[in-house]
Write a protein that holds these residues in place. Structure first.
Motif, PDB file in Angstrom:
ATOM      1  N   ASP A  55      13.829  33.974  58.122  1.00  0.00           N
ATOM      2  CA  ASP A  55      13.440  33.184  59.288  1.00  0.00           C
ATOM      3  C   ASP A  55      14.520  32.255  59.833  1.00  0.00           C
ATOM      4  N   THR A  56      15.591  32.058  59.072  1.00  0.00           N
ATOM      5  CA  THR A  56      16.679  31.171  59.492  1.00  0.00           C
ATOM      6  C   THR A  56      18.008  31.845  59.179  1.00  0.00           C
ATOM      7  N   ALA A  57      19.094  31.169  59.520  1.00  0.00           N
ATOM      8  CA  ALA A  57      20.424  31.711  59.196  1.00  0.00           C
ATOM      9  C   ALA A  57      20.586  31.810  57.683  1.00  0.00           C
ATOM     10  N   ASP A  58      21.271  32.856  57.233  1.00  0.00           N
ATOM     11  CA  ASP A  58      21.524  33.036  55.801  1.00  0.00           C
ATOM     12  C   ASP A  58      22.383  31.893  55.272  1.00  0.00           C
ATOM     13  N   ASP A  59      22.217  31.589  53.983  1.00  0.00           N
ATOM     14  CA  ASP A  59      22.940  30.490  53.343  1.00  0.00           C
ATOM     15  C   ASP A  59      24.212  31.000  52.685  1.00  0.00           C
ATOM     16  N   PHE A  60      25.330  30.327  52.937  1.00  0.00           N
ATOM     17  CA  PHE A  60      26.616  30.656  52.329  1.00  0.00           C
ATOM     18  C   PHE A  60      26.678  30.001  50.960  1.00  0.00           C
ATOM     19  N   LEU A  61      26.880  30.809  49.909  1.00  0.00           N
ATOM     20  CA  LEU A  61      26.852  30.302  48.546  1.00  0.00           C
ATOM     21  C   LEU A  61      28.207  30.271  47.859  1.00  0.00           C
ATOM     22  N   GLY A  62      29.269  30.643  48.561  1.00  0.00           N
ATOM     23  CA  GLY A  62      30.596  30.547  47.971  1.00  0.00           C
ATOM     24  C   GLY A  62      31.428  31.792  48.187  1.00  0.00           C
ATOM     25  N   PHE A  63      32.688  31.702  47.744  1.00  0.00           N
ATOM     26  CA  PHE A  63      33.616  32.816  47.923  1.00  0.00           C
ATOM     27  C   PHE A  63      34.647  32.811  46.806  1.00  0.00           C
ATOM     28  N   SER A  64      35.344  33.936  46.690  1.00  0.00           N
ATOM     29  CA  SER A  64      36.470  34.052  45.771  1.00  0.00           C
ATOM     30  C   SER A  64      37.549  34.870  46.458  1.00  0.00           C
ATOM     31  N   GLU A  65      38.764  34.357  46.454  1.00  0.00           N
ATOM     32  CA  GLU A  65      39.902  35.143  46.931  1.00  0.00           C
ATOM     33  C   GLU A  65      40.266  36.121  45.829  1.00  0.00           C
ATOM     34  N   ILE A  66      40.508  37.366  46.207  1.00  0.00           N
ATOM     35  CA  ILE A  66      40.794  38.411  45.228  1.00  0.00           C
ATOM     36  C   ILE A  66      42.291  38.410  44.916  1.00  0.00           C
ATOM     37  N   PRO A  67      42.677  38.370  43.627  1.00  0.00           N
ATOM     38  CA  PRO A  67      44.094  38.411  43.261  1.00  0.00           C
ATOM     39  C   PRO A  67      44.759  39.700  43.768  1.00  0.00           C
ATOM     40  N   THR A  68      46.026  39.602  44.132  1.00  0.00           N
ATOM     41  CA  THR A  68      46.758  40.762  44.653  1.00  0.00           C
ATOM     42  C   THR A  68      47.636  41.412  43.579  1.00  0.00           C
ATOM     43  N   ALA A  69      47.186  41.300  42.345  1.00  0.00           N
ATOM     44  CA  ALA A  69      47.847  41.961  41.215  1.00  0.00           C
ATOM     45  C   ALA A  69      46.762  42.376  40.234  1.00  0.00           C
ATOM     46  N   ALA A  70      47.049  43.384  39.423  1.00  0.00           N
ATOM     47  CA  ALA A  70      46.080  43.828  38.428  1.00  0.00           C
ATOM     48  C   ALA A  70      45.745  42.665  37.495  1.00  0.00           C
ATOM     49  N   THR A  71      44.459  42.523  37.165  1.00  0.00           N
ATOM     50  CA  THR A  71      43.997  41.440  36.297  1.00  0.00           C
ATOM     51  C   THR A  71      42.991  41.984  35.295  1.00  0.00           C
ATOM     52  N   PRO A  72      42.891  41.341  34.141  1.00  0.00           N
ATOM     53  CA  PRO A  72      41.795  41.704  33.242  1.00  0.00           C
ATOM     54  C   PRO A  72      40.489  41.169  33.827  1.00  0.00           C
ATOM     55  N   GLU A  73      39.376  41.610  33.271  1.00  0.00           N
ATOM     56  CA  GLU A  73      38.083  41.117  33.751  1.00  0.00           C
ATOM     57  C   GLU A  73      38.011  39.605  33.563  1.00  0.00           C
ATOM     58  N   LYS A  74      37.534  38.919  34.592  1.00  0.00           N
ATOM     59  CA  LYS A  74      37.463  37.459  34.578  1.00  0.00           C
ATOM     60  C   LYS A  74      36.216  37.035  35.338  1.00  0.00           C
ATOM     61  N   THR A  75      35.651  35.889  34.977  1.00  0.00           N
ATOM     62  CA  THR A  75      34.460  35.365  35.642  1.00  0.00           C
ATOM     63  C   THR A  75      34.854  34.190  36.519  1.00  0.00           C
ATOM     64  N   TYR A  76      34.402  34.238  37.770  1.00  0.00           N
ATOM     65  CA  TYR A  76      34.701  33.209  38.766  1.00  0.00           C
ATOM     66  C   TYR A  76      33.404  32.503  39.145  1.00  0.00           C
TER      67      TYR A  76
END
Length: 120
Positions: free
Chosen positions: A81-102
């Motif tokens: 019924d209203t505008a969706d709520d923005f809950l956050g963001f993450s910039e994606i690393p531009t190099a291979a990374t191990p699994e990580k929690t943001y």
């Protein structure tokens, strides 16, 4: 070889809506909703979604997304019924990374998003 992000898990630590959230992930570069087939009010504290599973028409695995210098994943909460709520963001690393929690925070909500960047 090219870099891709593989999303594996989303966990609700603090919900945005009193009765529960309807979270979804959006790939900012294209504005495309890439995950978010959750039932009404499913996003409550302690809920964890396995983003690699295909659970039928309601919930599909998140596709591998190509990584560039502008890659950002956004978390939103659907409101009919209203505008969706923005809950956050993450910039994606531009190099291979191990699994990580943001941690993603916004509009009184907190979610943990787990992913890794792979070179394919």
């Amino acid at each position: 070889m090219a870099l891709y992000v593989k999303f594996t898990k989303l966990e609700c630590v603090a919900q945005n809506e009193r009765h529960g959230d309807e979270p979804y992930l959006k790939w900012k570069e294209t504005g495309t909703r890439i995950w978010g087939w959750t039932p009404d009010n499913e996003g409550v504290i302690g809920t964890t979604w396995d983003l690699t599973k295909d659970l039928g028409w309601q919930e599909k695995p998140v596709p591998l997304m190509p990584v560039s210098s502008d890659s950002v994943i956004e978390l939103w909460e659907y409101d009919p019924d209203t505008a969706d709520d923005f809950l956050g963001f993450s910039e994606i690393p531009t190099a291979a990374t191990p699994e990580k929690t943001y941690t993603l925070r916004g509009d009184d909500a907190e979610y943990k998003l787990t992913y890794k960047v792979v070179d394919i």
